[in-house]
Design an enzyme around this catalytic site. Structure first.
Site, mmCIF file in Angstrom:
data_model
loop_
_atom_site.group_PDB
_atom_site.id
_atom_site.type_symbol
_atom_site.label_atom_id
_atom_site.label_comp_id
_atom_site.label_asym_id
_atom_site.label_seq_id
_atom_site.Cartn_x
_atom_site.Cartn_y
_atom_site.Cartn_z
ATOM 1 N N ASP A 178 -16.976 38.666 -73.279
ATOM 2 C CA ASP A 178 -16.609 37.756 -72.182
ATOM 3 C C ASP A 178 -15.617 38.384 -71.210
ATOM 4 O O ASP A 178 -15.012 39.408 -71.500
ATOM 5 C CB ASP A 178 -15.954 36.494 -72.763
ATOM 6 C CG ASP A 178 -16.998 35.554 -73.317
ATOM 7 O OD1 ASP A 178 -18.182 35.692 -72.970
ATOM 8 O OD2 ASP A 178 -16.612 34.674 -74.124
ATOM 9 N N TYR B 176 -14.640 42.412 -85.072
ATOM 10 C CA TYR B 176 -13.767 42.078 -83.947
ATOM 11 C C TYR B 176 -12.317 42.177 -84.403
ATOM 12 O O TYR B 176 -12.002 41.885 -85.563
ATOM 13 C CB TYR B 176 -14.032 40.651 -83.457
ATOM 14 C CG TYR B 176 -15.268 40.523 -82.596
ATOM 15 C CD1 TYR B 176 -15.218 40.787 -81.235
ATOM 16 C CD2 TYR B 176 -16.490 40.137 -83.154
ATOM 17 C CE1 TYR B 176 -16.354 40.670 -80.442
ATOM 18 C CE2 TYR B 176 -17.631 40.016 -82.361
ATOM 19 C CZ TYR B 176 -17.553 40.283 -81.003
ATOM 20 O OH TYR B 176 -18.669 40.171 -80.212
#
EC number: 5.4.99.12
Lengths: 245, 245
Positions: free
Chosen positions: A53, A111
């Protein structure tokens, strides 16, 4: 055509995310494709392991692309290093089997979410860690994270914008540790729903602040209710750390 | 008047150095003084432990200032945190004896110079480390650094702009190590001439690239000749790490 796989590091601060948008919009994919397409005057399209994003970083995004170029991979890497802006760097490059697909072949992704939990933010990590002044209880966060590991329906931990058929995903591990005066949360899973990592981190922060108990996380999972999702943690603390194949 | 001592962290990338210049010029001193002066509408002048050049960072610059304000030091720190830009943060603050002077009372200063010695630069430290592609021989650099430790006339390691009466300074220690894939050079000394740290690092880089031998560093010291100074290493790799009193 040759199939080229690259591992890319980028600072997402200036970009509207990974995925290409209209011309001239600042995206990671757009920047890389525009440089590659100039290299041999062919239209190159890159496939990422997934999107990141707006404002999210990557230490190890993986992409692949098909090309007719006869350049050596070393020459391609140098060309990209010369023409990409300094906040996007191709760390490694190799020619791979024609069937390799950087999205379909993903086994798991890791992540990393960084939290600066000091009273005043640290100057040198201000763009790569989310500052949270109020002290977090790491032990409670670790206890809560254990409920998330395994195969679950993560409906309560996905943005309502997520449009996947199934919300069942498997999280292999969550590790929470302190390093260099920052809290580091590593989350490895076989797939992630839209905003899932940032909503998980948002929920863990609520537990760390004792607004939720670790058991509430278990209940949230069982409820499968998007409206119960916690706040989405800020983009700038998130980094796509590694993609495994 | 009260005497307040503060330790300040700043990212020097956007600034023309520490020392105040004309109005509106971006300097660290200028920014801090302008916020402090607004706090109680009095003219505040801060004294730094020393200047840092344009583009140089600080983890632990120390400043002091005199004020008639009756604010608690905690309130001052919060006020500064709120009104300073995010690349300048006051890490600690305390009221000190009237005689404390952040420049005159310095016992020693520690500088940290970071080198990114990877083939392609690391994205996340690109503003805080100098990228040098060609591999450096750390053992040769360590050997050379030993000649610099102790009390010496550092004329060959000062910018010709340096106008001090004596160029004799004492370096307490130089340590060279690898950390997180960066080379870190810590240099502690009782005082530094203009550009001395960056010229020392420039000389060590030449040794690391075998353009000079460790013994050449000894000869350079003995020659006391400014024209023999090595290239000045880039500002962005340098950080004023700690000031000791």
């Amino acid at each position: 055509m040759r199939n080229i796989k690259m591992t890319v590091e980028y600072d997402g601060s200036r970009y509207k995310g990974f995925q290409r948008l209209k011309d001239n919009e600042m995206t990671i994919q757009g920047k890389i494709e525009s440089v590659l397409s100039k290299m041999e005057e062919e239209d190159i399209e890159i496939i990422g392991s997934g999107r990141t994003d707006m404002g999210v970083h990557a230490c190890g995004q993986v992409v692949n692309f098909k090309t007719n170029s006869q350049y050596s991979v070393e020459k391609m890497q140098k060309y990209l290093y010369e023409y990409l802006p300094e906040d996007i760097v191709v760390k490694s490059i190799e020619e791979v089997d024609d069937r390799f697909h950087s999205r379909y072949n993903v086994k798991s992704k890791v992540y990393l979410y960084k939290i600066d939990n000091n009273k005043f933010h640290k100057v040198f990590s201000r763009k790569y860690a989310t500052h949270i002044e109020k002290k977090l209880d790491l032990n409670l966060m670790k206890e809560a994270s254990e409920y998330l590991v395994g195969e679950h329906d993560f409906t309560s931990f996905a943005s309502s914008k997520s449009k996947k058929k199934s919300n069942v995903r498997e999280i292999n591990s969550i590790s929470i540790q302190e390093n260099n005066d920052l809290i580091e949360i590593y989350i490895e899973g076989n797939g992630f729903l839209y905003n899932m990592v940032r909503i998980i981190v948002g929920a863990l922060i609520e537990v760390g602040h004792k607004k939720k108990t670790p058991q509430d996380i278990k209940t949230m999972l069982e409820d499968k209710d998007r409206s119960k999702a916690s706040d989405t943690a800020q983009a700038k603390g998130l980094c796509l750390y590694k993609v495994k194949y």
